[in-house]
Design a protein around this motif. Structure first.
Motif, PDB file in Angstrom:
ATOM      1  N   ILE A  75      48.402 -17.344  24.707  1.00  0.00           N
ATOM      2  CA  ILE A  75      48.634 -16.139  23.904  1.00  0.00           C
ATOM      3  C   ILE A  75      47.374 -15.779  23.131  1.00  0.00           C
ATOM      4  O   ILE A  75      46.989 -14.605  23.047  1.00  0.00           O
ATOM      5  CB  ILE A  75      49.841 -16.369  22.955  1.00  0.00           C
ATOM      6  N   SER A  76      46.672 -16.800  22.610  1.00  0.00           N
ATOM      7  CA  SER A  76      45.446 -16.492  21.846  1.00  0.00           C
ATOM      8  C   SER A  76      44.380 -15.888  22.770  1.00  0.00           C
ATOM      9  O   SER A  76      43.607 -15.028  22.351  1.00  0.00           O
ATOM     10  CB  SER A  76      44.935 -17.730  21.119  1.00  0.00           C
ATOM     11  N   GLY A  77      44.340 -16.340  24.027  1.00  0.00           N
ATOM     12  CA  GLY A  77      43.403 -15.742  24.988  1.00  0.00           C
ATOM     13  C   GLY A  77      43.728 -14.274  25.209  1.00  0.00           C
ATOM     14  O   GLY A  77      42.829 -13.432  25.324  1.00  0.00           O
ATOM     15  N   ILE A  78      45.016 -13.975  25.254  1.00  0.00           N
ATOM     16  CA  ILE A  78      45.450 -12.590  25.473  1.00  0.00           C
ATOM     17  C   ILE A  78      45.104 -11.716  24.265  1.00  0.00           C
ATOM     18  O   ILE A  78      44.507 -10.647  24.409  1.00  0.00           O
ATOM     19  CB  ILE A  78      46.978 -12.529  25.754  1.00  0.00           C
ATOM     20  N   THR A  79      45.426 -12.197  23.062  1.00  0.00           N
ATOM     21  CA  THR A  79      45.160 -11.367  21.868  1.00  0.00           C
ATOM     22  C   THR A  79      43.658 -11.211  21.649  1.00  0.00           C
ATOM     23  O   THR A  79      43.192 -10.136  21.285  1.00  0.00           O
ATOM     24  CB  THR A  79      45.818 -11.961  20.599  1.00  0.00           C
ATOM     25  N   ARG A  80      42.898 -12.275  21.898  1.00  0.00           N
ATOM     26  CA  ARG A  80      41.446 -12.191  21.744  1.00  0.00           C
ATOM     27  C   ARG A  80      40.902 -11.092  22.646  1.00  0.00           C
ATOM     28  O   ARG A  80      40.162 -10.225  22.229  1.00  0.00           O
ATOM     29  CB  ARG A  80      40.791 -13.544  22.076  1.00  0.00           C
ATOM     30  N   SER A  81      41.314 -11.130  23.932  1.00  0.00           N
ATOM     31  CA  SER A  81      40.731 -10.151  24.851  1.00  0.00           C
ATOM     32  C   SER A  81      41.315  -8.756  24.615  1.00  0.00           C
ATOM     33  O   SER A  81      40.688  -7.747  24.950  1.00  0.00           O
ATOM     34  CB  SER A  81      40.839 -10.638  26.293  1.00  0.00           C
ATOM     35  N   ALA A  82      42.502  -8.685  24.011  1.00  0.00           N
ATOM     36  CA  ALA A  82      43.063  -7.363  23.672  1.00  0.00           C
ATOM     37  C   ALA A  82      42.454  -6.833  22.369  1.00  0.00           C
ATOM     38  O   ALA A  82      42.610  -5.650  22.052  1.00  0.00           O
ATOM     39  CB  ALA A  82      44.579  -7.451  23.523  1.00  0.00           C
ATOM     40  N   GLY A  83      41.810  -7.722  21.611  1.00  0.00           N
ATOM     41  CA  GLY A  83      41.235  -7.309  20.330  1.00  0.00           C
ATOM     42  C   GLY A  83      42.299  -7.026  19.281  1.00  0.00           C
ATOM     43  O   GLY A  83      42.146  -6.131  18.454  1.00  0.00           O
ATOM     44  N   VAL A  84      43.381  -7.787  19.318  1.00  0.00           N
ATOM     45  CA  VAL A  84      44.415  -7.632  18.275  1.00  0.00           C
ATOM     46  C   VAL A  84      44.658  -9.002  17.626  1.00  0.00           C
ATOM     47  O   VAL A  84      44.334 -10.038  18.204  1.00  0.00           O
ATOM     48  CB  VAL A  84      45.752  -7.065  18.827  1.00  0.00           C
TER      49      VAL A  84
ATOM     50  N   LYS B 236      61.906  -4.798  20.012  1.00  0.00           N
ATOM     51  CA  LYS B 236      60.444  -4.925  20.045  1.00  0.00           C
ATOM     52  C   LYS B 236      59.761  -3.733  20.739  1.00  0.00           C
ATOM     53  O   LYS B 236      58.550  -3.723  20.905  1.00  0.00           O
ATOM     54  CB  LYS B 236      60.061  -6.237  20.735  1.00  0.00           C
ATOM     55  N   THR B 237      60.523  -2.781  21.168  1.00  0.00           N
ATOM     56  CA  THR B 237      59.925  -1.611  21.810  1.00  0.00           C
ATOM     57  C   THR B 237      59.201  -0.761  20.762  1.00  0.00           C
ATOM     58  O   THR B 237      59.810  -0.359  19.781  1.00  0.00           O
ATOM     59  CB  THR B 237      61.010  -0.763  22.493  1.00  0.00           C
ATOM     60  N   PRO B 238      57.899  -0.507  20.968  1.00  0.00           N
ATOM     61  CA  PRO B 238      57.169   0.255  19.949  1.00  0.00           C
ATOM     62  C   PRO B 238      57.686   1.688  19.844  1.00  0.00           C
ATOM     63  O   PRO B 238      58.013   2.305  20.838  1.00  0.00           O
ATOM     64  CB  PRO B 238      55.723   0.226  20.447  1.00  0.00           C
ATOM     65  N   ARG B 239      57.730   2.181  18.617  1.00  0.00           N
ATOM     66  CA  ARG B 239      58.260   3.527  18.398  1.00  0.00           C
ATOM     67  C   ARG B 239      57.166   4.534  18.075  1.00  0.00           C
ATOM     68  O   ARG B 239      57.421   5.725  18.018  1.00  0.00           O
ATOM     69  CB  ARG B 239      59.309   3.494  17.265  1.00  0.00           C
ATOM     70  N   THR B 240      55.938   4.053  17.890  1.00  0.00           N
ATOM     71  CA  THR B 240      54.842   4.976  17.566  1.00  0.00           C
ATOM     72  C   THR B 240      53.819   4.970  18.698  1.00  0.00           C
ATOM     73  O   THR B 240      53.743   4.023  19.492  1.00  0.00           O
ATOM     74  CB  THR B 240      54.120   4.538  16.283  1.00  0.00           C
ATOM     75  N   GLU B 241      53.012   6.012  18.725  1.00  0.00           N
ATOM     76  CA  GLU B 241      51.960   6.128  19.722  1.00  0.00           C
ATOM     77  C   GLU B 241      50.980   4.960  19.580  1.00  0.00           C
ATOM     78  O   GLU B 241      50.529   4.382  20.568  1.00  0.00           O
ATOM     79  CB  GLU B 241      51.251   7.483  19.536  1.00  0.00           C
ATOM     80  N   ARG B 242      50.679   4.619  18.338  1.00  0.00           N
ATOM     81  CA  ARG B 242      49.752   3.508  18.085  1.00  0.00           C
ATOM     82  C   ARG B 242      50.346   2.195  18.610  1.00  0.00           C
ATOM     83  O   ARG B 242      49.647   1.379  19.223  1.00  0.00           O
ATOM     84  CB  ARG B 242      49.492   3.428  16.575  1.00  0.00           C
ATOM     85  N   GLY B 243      51.636   2.034  18.402  1.00  0.00           N
ATOM     86  CA  GLY B 243      52.330   0.837  18.899  1.00  0.00           C
ATOM     87  C   GLY B 243      52.278   0.763  20.419  1.00  0.00           C
ATOM     88  O   GLY B 243      52.039  -0.300  20.994  1.00  0.00           O
ATOM     89  N   ARG B 244      52.473   1.904  21.036  1.00  0.00           N
ATOM     90  CA  ARG B 244      52.427   1.921  22.508  1.00  0.00           C
ATOM     91  C   ARG B 244      51.031   1.590  23.028  1.00  0.00           C
ATOM     92  O   ARG B 244      50.875   0.913  24.038  1.00  0.00           O
ATOM     93  CB  ARG B 244      52.898   3.288  23.049  1.00  0.00           C
ATOM     94  N   ARG B 245      50.009   2.052  22.286  1.00  0.00           N
ATOM     95  CA  ARG B 245      48.629   1.739  22.699  1.00  0.00           C
ATOM     96  C   ARG B 245      48.364   0.234  22.586  1.00  0.00           C
ATOM     97  O   ARG B 245      47.712  -0.355  23.434  1.00  0.00           O
ATOM     98  CB  ARG B 245      47.624   2.530  21.863  1.00  0.00           C
TER      99      ARG B 245
ATOM    100  N   LEU C  60      50.605  -2.166  22.702  1.00  0.00           N
ATOM    101  CA  LEU C  60      51.373  -2.800  23.774  1.00  0.00           C
ATOM    102  C   LEU C  60      50.606  -2.729  25.097  1.00  0.00           C
ATOM    103  O   LEU C  60      50.495  -3.705  25.843  1.00  0.00           O
ATOM    104  CB  LEU C  60      52.736  -2.103  23.917  1.00  0.00           C
ATOM    105  N   ARG C  61      50.049  -1.545  25.373  1.00  0.00           N
ATOM    106  CA  ARG C  61      49.266  -1.349  26.603  1.00  0.00           C
ATOM    107  C   ARG C  61      48.080  -2.313  26.639  1.00  0.00           C
ATOM    108  O   ARG C  61      47.771  -2.927  27.658  1.00  0.00           O
ATOM    109  CB  ARG C  61      48.803   0.124  26.658  1.00  0.00           C
ATOM    110  N   LYS C  62      47.387  -2.423  25.496  1.00  0.00           N
ATOM    111  CA  LYS C  62      46.223  -3.334  25.413  1.00  0.00           C
ATOM    112  C   LYS C  62      46.654  -4.773  25.692  1.00  0.00           C
ATOM    113  O   LYS C  62      45.953  -5.522  26.371  1.00  0.00           O
ATOM    114  CB  LYS C  62      45.606  -3.264  24.001  1.00  0.00           C
ATOM    115  N   LEU C  63      47.783  -5.157  25.125  1.00  0.00           N
ATOM    116  CA  LEU C  63      48.281  -6.527  25.327  1.00  0.00           C
ATOM    117  C   LEU C  63      48.628  -6.765  26.794  1.00  0.00           C
ATOM    118  O   LEU C  63      48.287  -7.806  27.366  1.00  0.00           O
ATOM    119  CB  LEU C  63      49.514  -6.784  24.442  1.00  0.00           C
ATOM    120  N   LEU C  64      49.287  -5.802  27.423  1.00  0.00           N
ATOM    121  CA  LEU C  64      49.665  -5.972  28.831  1.00  0.00           C
ATOM    122  C   LEU C  64      48.427  -6.033  29.729  1.00  0.00           C
ATOM    123  O   LEU C  64      48.361  -6.855  30.646  1.00  0.00           O
ATOM    124  CB  LEU C  64      50.607  -4.847  29.279  1.00  0.00           C
ATOM    125  N   ASP C  65      47.446  -5.173  29.449  1.00  0.00           N
ATOM    126  CA  ASP C  65      46.219  -5.191  30.258  1.00  0.00           C
ATOM    127  C   ASP C  65      45.473  -6.513  30.076  1.00  0.00           C
ATOM    128  O   ASP C  65      44.960  -7.088  31.041  1.00  0.00           O
ATOM    129  CB  ASP C  65      45.310  -4.011  29.895  1.00  0.00           C
TER     130      ASP C  65
END
Lengths: 204, 204
Positions: B40-49, B8-17, B19-24
């Motif tokens: 989880i839905s609260g996290i994705t909603r606030s991450a905008g993904v 599940k480790t992102p391999r692209t710059e976009r993936g890393r971004r 991931l960062r949004k999700l963690l924040d």
């Protein structure tokens, strides 16, 4: 709260013994099951008192949890006081107080879990616990400064730094103790040396 | 876990971004609602993904919580490293590292609540967090002893004592900051003086 005078404070020796049993049972119940899973009936069962008796002392699970945190703060203070005597110098006081704390925590390992859960269950008790201990340490540092055994100007930052040292030494050497660790006396000696002279070597 | 290589480790710059949004977003969600109420839905909603995107990165709420604790440990380490430079003496390193930690905690006030909740939600992560930081400090102390800026013989007790100082100074001066408190630079200076020379006065 236990220890404070209110209409639920026991006035007889027998009442005080029952209160003590309830608090000890609560310590075990909260430590083993966590606040949310813990139940009043679990506490009374393990204390060996009737469920109705609980309400002579506390209104709710929240109330006994709050009383327990306060009781543990008092226990930490009492353990230190009992180990100290007036002939001790300020530095020796800190060494003996740390050793007494490590021994107290070792006999009441549940204290870490309960105080730490207070951060979530009862944030005011959590803060009061550390404010109380921090203030007590700050007073000792000021006394040591007055007698010129300690440097002048010690205050809140030094007291909280010292409290953090003690809490984390307990975490590592009581809660997460490993085989081959130095004993409490040695830990207290090393922390005290650090406190006395710092860790700066010849370059200082 | 974030930062470790798995499928599940992102391999692209976009993936890393992402991931960062999700963690924040997870940091905010867990800090505000606590682990059990967080979703989880609260996290994705606030991450905008999209909700489905979450599962590209994590299997569960537990998994992102664990990754977040690990990410915060790494963040503390990174903040210290970025503030340090190779020309600094061992004592200066400790002063600057504490100041960097206070600043990091001040920008990520949720760190205390999340690490502390890990004790209950994910005890292994909780312990790993402090073991990691303790080991890092111990290594610095040993290096300082080698260069003779610190006393010889420093080890685990001194490292945990120092970690406790830093954690409790953050608790008091970041989380429970009060008007009129000394600033972080001054706190770091006082803690560093204590570390350098101790608090023993003329009687020592």
């Amino acid at each position: 709260m236990a220890g404070e005078l209110n209409d639920k404070t026991p006035r007889t020796e027998r009442g005080r013994r029952t209160l003590r049993k309830l608090l000890d049972a609560a310590a075990t119940e909260f430590a083993e099951r966590g606040f949310h899973e813990a139940s009043i009936s679990g506490i009374t069962r393990s204390a060996g008192v009737a469920l109705g008796t609980f309400y002579t002392y506390f209104d709710s699970k929240d109330a006994i949890f709050r009383a327990l945190v306060s009781d543990m703060s008092a226990g930490v203070g009492k353990a230190a006081r009992e180990a100290l005597d007036p002939s001790m110098g300020a530095l020796e006081v800190e060494r003996v107080a740390l050793r007494a704390f490590l021994e107290f925590a070792s006999e009441h390992k549940e204290i870490y879990r309960i105080i730490d859960e207070a951060e979530f269950v009862d944030p005011e008790s959590y803060r009061a616990h550390y404010e109380t201990i921090g203030a007590r340490i700050e007073e000792r540092l000021k006394k040591g400064a007055e007698s010129e055994e300690f440097l002048p100007g010690l205050g809140t930052p030094e007291a909280w730094a010292l409290m953090g040292m003690n809490v984390f030494l307990g975490l590592r050497y009581v809660i997460w103790a490993r085989e081959g660790d130095p004993d409490f006396q040695e830990i207290a000696r090393r922390a005290n040396a650090m406190l006395a002279n710092g860790i700066g070597g010849s370059a200082e």
